[in-house]
Write a protein that holds these residues in place. Structure first.
Motif, short mmCIF file in Angstrom:
data_model
loop_
_atom_site.label_atom_id
_atom_site.label_comp_id
_atom_site.label_asym_id
_atom_site.label_seq_id
_atom_site.Cartn_x
_atom_site.Cartn_y
_atom_site.Cartn_z
N ASP A 104 0.83 -1.21 0.00
CA ASP A 104 0.00 0.00 0.00
C ASP A 104 0.86 1.26 0.00
OD1 ASP A 104 -2.54 -1.13 -0.13
OD2 ASP A 104 -2.69 -1.37 2.04
N ALA A 105 1.92 1.26 0.81
CA ALA A 105 2.80 2.43 0.87
C ALA A 105 3.51 2.65 -0.46
CB ALA A 105 3.83 2.26 2.00
N LEU A 106 3.95 1.57 -1.10
CA LEU A 106 4.60 1.69 -2.41
C LEU A 106 3.64 2.23 -3.46
CD1 LEU A 106 6.96 -1.35 -3.12
CD2 LEU A 106 7.55 1.04 -2.65
N CYS A 107 2.42 1.70 -3.45
CA CYS A 107 1.43 2.18 -4.43
C CYS A 107 1.21 3.68 -4.28
CB CYS A 107 0.11 1.43 -4.24
SG CYS A 107 0.14 -0.29 -4.83
N LYS A 108 1.08 4.13 -3.05
CA LYS A 108 0.86 5.56 -2.81
C LYS A 108 2.07 6.37 -3.27
CE LYS A 108 -0.30 8.88 0.84
NZ LYS A 108 -0.62 9.05 2.29
N GLU A 159 2.56 -3.33 -11.21
CA GLU A 159 2.63 -1.91 -11.54
C GLU A 159 3.67 -1.20 -10.67
OE1 GLU A 159 -0.99 0.39 -12.32
OE2 GLU A 159 -2.12 -1.46 -11.96
N ALA A 160 3.65 -1.50 -9.37
CA ALA A 160 4.58 -0.86 -8.45
C ALA A 160 6.02 -1.25 -8.76
CB ALA A 160 4.23 -1.22 -7.01
N TYR A 161 6.24 -2.52 -9.08
CA TYR A 161 7.59 -3.00 -9.40
C TYR A 161 8.13 -2.32 -10.66
CZ TYR A 161 11.25 -6.10 -11.13
OH TYR A 161 12.43 -6.60 -11.63
N LEU A 162 7.30 -2.20 -11.69
CA LEU A 162 7.74 -1.55 -12.93
C LEU A 162 8.06 -0.08 -12.68
CD1 LEU A 162 5.26 -3.17 -15.49
CD2 LEU A 162 7.70 -3.66 -15.21
N ALA A 163 7.26 0.57 -11.83
CA ALA A 163 7.55 1.97 -11.50
C ALA A 163 8.81 2.07 -10.65
CB ALA A 163 6.36 2.59 -10.77
N LEU A 164 8.97 1.14 -9.71
CA LEU A 164 10.12 1.15 -8.81
C LEU A 164 11.43 0.98 -9.56
CD1 LEU A 164 11.05 1.03 -5.76
CD2 LEU A 164 10.84 -1.46 -5.97
N THR A 165 11.41 0.18 -10.62
CA THR A 165 12.64 -0.14 -11.36
C THR A 165 12.72 0.57 -12.69
OG1 THR A 165 11.56 -2.11 -12.30
CG2 THR A 165 12.83 -2.41 -10.27
N ALA A 166 11.81 1.49 -12.96
CA ALA A 166 11.79 2.18 -14.26
C ALA A 166 12.94 3.15 -14.37
CB ALA A 166 10.47 2.94 -14.44
N GLY A 167 13.42 3.35 -15.61
CA GLY A 167 14.37 4.41 -15.90
C GLY A 167 15.81 4.06 -15.70
#
Length: 243
Positions: free
Chosen positions: A137-141, A164-172
């Motif tokens: 939940d904290a990661l999603c937020k 979704e959170a993992y892709l955002a966390l490791t994006a870029g």
């Protein structure tokens, strides 16, 4: 690379105490893109829930009574994850439960890590955000993933949110030439200081500009985890007393 984002729900917190898996949810990624393939099943645990566990998932013994036992879906599940890298939030928990289920079927089924690699997204989050809450939940937020429809824990829904959170966390990282989350922060930052003869000029910033600036930084962080601005500590300037 083929990845499987995986989550389980269980009758309690410890497989050592005889708790069992009641739900498995998996989402397939290929080259960091969802393929649309999922694996999802509810399971008859053949045991009671620990106090409080039903409230977390909303599942009951009555609902699960006619669902398959783990032994009935084991081969299909293993075929789905075989050879992939599993992305799991707090991997030790889920892998421990799945290994326990496999051990009940016999040594010929082996262990999860013998069939697939394991990437713990909780450890990645702790490296990226040390000292902060890193629950799903904290990661999603933090990463801008909409989880407003998550009223209860559900394995497939949580796997989809984690993907979704993992892709955002490791994006870029690869896109901008960094091979690891810490590589960007290891680059040399040159700080230049200039001495001035008099007091520094004071700049008044409108509240709307501050809000817009923070919103822009939040958007950058949601895509890459952090931004260059985070390398600098900005000290607030005390207001001057009226003359």
């Amino acid at each position: 690379m083929r990845q499987i984002v995986l989550d389980t729900e269980t009758t309690g917190l410890s497989w050592e105490k005889g708790n069992r898996v009641v739900e498995i949810g998996c989402v397939e990624l290929f080259e960091r893109r969802p393929t649309g393939r999922t694996f999802h099943c509810y399971l008859n645990p053949e045991c009671e829930f620990e106090p409080g566990a039903q409230e977390v998932t909303g599942l009951t013994r009555e609902f699960l009574a006619d669902k398959p036992k783990f032994a009935e879906i084991a081969e299909e599940f293993l075929a789905f994850i075989d050879g992939a890298e599993l992305v799991i939030h707090n991997a030790a928990f889920d892998v421990g439960f799945l290994d326990s289920e496999l051990s009940r079927l016999g040594a010929q089924f082996g262990r999860i890590r013998e069939r697939a690699g394991v990437e713990d997204s909780l450890e990645l989050a702790r490296q990226r955000y040390p000292g902060q809450r890193n629950s799903l939940d904290a990661l999603c937020k933090r990463l801008g993933v909409d989880n407003s429809h998550r009223q209860l824990h559900g394995a497939l829904l949580d796997a989809q949110l984690l993907a979704e959170a993992y892709l955002a966390l490791t994006a870029g990282q690869s896109e901008i030439g960094f091979d690891s989350p810490s590589a960007a922060m290891s680059q040399t930052v040159v700080e230049r200081r200039f001495e001035t003869a008099g007091p520094r000029p004071r700049v008044h910033v409108e509240e709307a500009d501050i809000v817009a600036h923070e919103a822009r930084l939040a958007k950058i962080r949601s895509k890459g985890g952090r931004c260059v601005w985070d390398l600098f500590e900005i000290e607030p300037v005390a207001e001057l007393a009226p003359a």
